[in-house]
Motif scaffolding. Structure first.
Motif, PDB file in Angstrom:
ATOM      1  N   LYS A  45       0.833  -1.206   0.000  1.00 47.79           N
ATOM      2  CA  LYS A  45       0.000   0.000   0.000  1.00 47.79           C
ATOM      3  C   LYS A  45       0.870   1.260   0.000  1.00 47.79           C
ATOM      4  O   LYS A  45       0.495   2.288  -0.589  1.00 47.79           O
ATOM      5  CB  LYS A  45      -0.918  -0.011   1.227  1.00 47.79           C
ATOM      6  CG  LYS A  45      -2.106   0.921   1.135  1.00 47.79           C
ATOM      7  CD  LYS A  45      -3.107   0.508   0.068  1.00 47.79           C
ATOM      8  CE  LYS A  45      -4.371   1.334   0.119  1.00 47.79           C
ATOM      9  NZ  LYS A  45      -5.260   1.086  -1.037  1.00 47.79           N
ATOM     10  N   ASN A 103      -2.957   3.435  -4.497  1.00 47.01           N
ATOM     11  CA  ASN A 103      -4.265   3.288  -5.142  1.00 47.01           C
ATOM     12  C   ASN A 103      -4.667   1.837  -5.375  1.00 47.01           C
ATOM     13  O   ASN A 103      -5.757   1.566  -5.898  1.00 47.01           O
ATOM     14  CB  ASN A 103      -4.278   4.038  -6.477  1.00 47.01           C
ATOM     15  CG  ASN A 103      -4.140   5.543  -6.290  1.00 47.01           C
ATOM     16  OD1 ASN A 103      -4.671   6.096  -5.328  1.00 47.01           O
ATOM     17  ND2 ASN A 103      -3.415   6.187  -7.180  1.00 47.01           N
ATOM     18  N   LYS A 153      -6.270  -1.586  -4.759  1.00 53.81           N
ATOM     19  CA  LYS A 153      -7.439  -1.955  -3.974  1.00 53.81           C
ATOM     20  C   LYS A 153      -7.130  -3.165  -3.090  1.00 53.81           C
ATOM     21  O   LYS A 153      -6.723  -4.217  -3.599  1.00 53.81           O
ATOM     22  CB  LYS A 153      -8.635  -2.274  -4.881  1.00 53.81           C
ATOM     23  CG  LYS A 153      -9.081  -1.107  -5.748  1.00 53.81           C
ATOM     24  CD  LYS A 153      -9.523   0.083  -4.895  1.00 53.81           C
ATOM     25  CE  LYS A 153     -10.025   1.234  -5.752  1.00 53.81           C
ATOM     26  NZ  LYS A 153     -10.352   2.425  -4.947  1.00 53.81           N
ATOM     27  N   ASP A 205      -8.967  -0.458   1.743  1.00 53.36           N
ATOM     28  CA  ASP A 205     -10.036   0.215   1.000  1.00 53.36           C
ATOM     29  C   ASP A 205     -11.411  -0.160   1.523  1.00 53.36           C
ATOM     30  O   ASP A 205     -12.296   0.697   1.620  1.00 53.36           O
ATOM     31  CB  ASP A 205      -9.922  -0.131  -0.487  1.00 53.36           C
ATOM     32  CG  ASP A 205      -8.651   0.432  -1.082  1.00 53.36           C
ATOM     33  OD1 ASP A 205      -8.671   1.595  -1.515  1.00 53.36           O
ATOM     34  OD2 ASP A 205      -7.619  -0.276  -1.082  1.00 53.36           O
ATOM     35  N   LYS A 254     -15.983   2.700   5.038  1.00 49.74           N
ATOM     36  CA  LYS A 254     -15.044   1.617   4.724  1.00 49.74           C
ATOM     37  C   LYS A 254     -15.656   0.226   4.942  1.00 49.74           C
ATOM     38  O   LYS A 254     -15.008  -0.791   4.727  1.00 49.74           O
ATOM     39  CB  LYS A 254     -13.777   1.743   5.574  1.00 49.74           C
ATOM     40  CG  LYS A 254     -12.803   2.812   5.099  1.00 49.74           C
ATOM     41  CD  LYS A 254     -11.534   2.784   5.940  1.00 49.74           C
ATOM     42  CE  LYS A 254     -10.518   3.777   5.405  1.00 49.74           C
ATOM     43  NZ  LYS A 254      -9.843   3.302   4.186  1.00 49.74           N
TER      44      LYS A 254
END
Length: 396
Positions: free
Chosen positions: A102, A107, A109, A135, A158
């Motif tokens: 991450k 970005n 997922k 995410d 979330k």
């Protein structure tokens, strides 16, 4: 261009617990979506061996088992994760793997499946930090979602709710007669009224409610002298000793069968053998065993304080009871036993279960998640009143 999906699990095929069943169903979803060329999927299992793979769920090319070689699993997961578009994590214990992924690809997922007690516990600050960077957290029930928001202060945007589905290869019976072989095995006959519970019998998990059911038997036997309680599930020595003493102290030796581990190939037959499934638990994340019972046409009594509420669809598919109210549970059992469940009623219950918890809607929900980043792209999770406390809306 297919979405590249990496699904990381602890165990998928070498155990038969609830989380493993979820992993198998999700693996089959990834297989089906790969066949449609919607995704390109890979499943890594930390503890399974390659030979544990069940070919009904995944092809050989899609699966790799690491046989407990943790360092090798972590390295391969990290390198494959860098190339994937979406990473699915089956368990909170796996989130450390995605921390640097991450960091490198903010970005990318990353979704975590949240089941029950594994994520209700207090988490370390580093894990909480990673949890907040994911995410989405895909919760199997409203209860699990509420626990996560309350304990770990995860924002509602979330959170997604996706109830578990029935295994696509679960044996659905078209006939509902009691299996003669099991009647003989357990020294029973057609005159016996059979209550059934199936759970891990663990000295560290005294919240399932089967011991409270045992305590109700003396009262039940006054009204139903042919009643027998079938208690299935693998036990540990401490819990077995406790239950044996409880049975002897209540003089119930002739009315309880502790049958131990039940092979998956015989689970449906045990439901067919029974007149009622009862497990008034307090800490079920969801309870796949409930929907397996319902899919076998069996009436169900479950607790109203945990994820069992979702499995019984808020009480529309079964009876929800207060696990701490012995008199209430006793009355619920007696009320159900007043009416003999007919074959047509069993078939109707099976159909209702499949409409709610069948494989097809589950597949569509996962497809939506992988392609659109949400279980239901047209709706947001809304808090609503649900069995007395505010919980996110059910999808799927």
């Amino acid at each position: 261009m297919p979405v590249k999906v990496l699904f990381l699990t602890l165990k998928t095929f070498s155990l038969t617990g609830g989380i493993e069943k979820v992993c198998r169903s999700l693996s089959r979803v990834l297989y089906d979506l790969s066949e449609e060329e919607i995704v390109q999927s890979t499943v890594y299992s930390m503890y399974d061996k390659n030979t544990d793979r069940d070919s009904r769920y995944l092809s050989k090319q899609q699966f790799q088992g690491f046989g407990g070689k943790k360092e090798r699993f972590v390295v391969h997961s990290f390198l494959s994760g860098l190339k994937a578009d979406v990473i699915l994590l089956s368990h909170i214990h796996l989130i450390n793997i995605v921390y640097f992924i991450k960091k490198i690809h903010p970005n990318k997922k990353i979704y975590l499946l949240a089941h029950g007690i594994e994520i209700w516990k207090k988490l370390s600050d580093p894990k909480l930090k990673i949890l907040n960077q994911l995410d989405k957290i895909i919760c199997v029930s409203n209860f699990t979602a509420q626990k996560i928001m309350d304990m770990h202060h995860i924002p509602v945007d979330k959170i997604e709710i996706l109830n578990n589905c029935l295994d696509p290869f679960y044996h659905l019976s078209t006939q509902f007669e009691k299996p003669k072989e099991l009647l003989n095995r357990y020294r029973l006959n057609d005159e016996n009224i059979i209550l059934f519970s199936l759970s891990r019998l663990s000295s560290s998990e005294k919240y399932k409610g089967y011991d409270h059911t045992i305590e109700l038997l003396p009262n039940l036997l006054e009204k139903y002298p042919t009643l027998v309680y079938l208690l299935g599930g693998k036990w540990d020595a401490i819990e077995k000793k406790r239950l044996d003493e409880l049975i002897i102290n209540n003089n119930l030796q002739d009315h309880i069968r502790m049958v131990g581990f039940i092979d998956e190939t015989e689970i449906t037959e045990h439901f067919l053998l029974s007149d009622m499934f009862i497990l008034p638990s307090k800490k079920e994340g969801f309870g796949i065993v409930f929907i397996e019972a319902l899919a076998s046409g069996l009436r169900v009594i479950a607790g109203n304080k945990d994820g069992s509420v979702d499995a019984l669809k808020g009480g529309t598919l079964g009876v929800l009871v207060d696990p701490d109210d012995q008199e209430g549970i006793l009355n619920s059992i007696c009320n159900l036993l007043k009416h003999k469940h007919t074959e047509s009623e069993k078939k109707k219950l099976q159909e209702k279960c499949m409409e709610t918890f069948g494989y097809a809607p589950y597949l569509q929900s996962i497809k939506n998640l992988l392609l659109n980043g949400a279980i239901n792209p047209t709706q947001k999770v809304n808090l609503e009143q649900y069995t007395g406390i505010d919980k996110p809306k059910i999808y799927g």
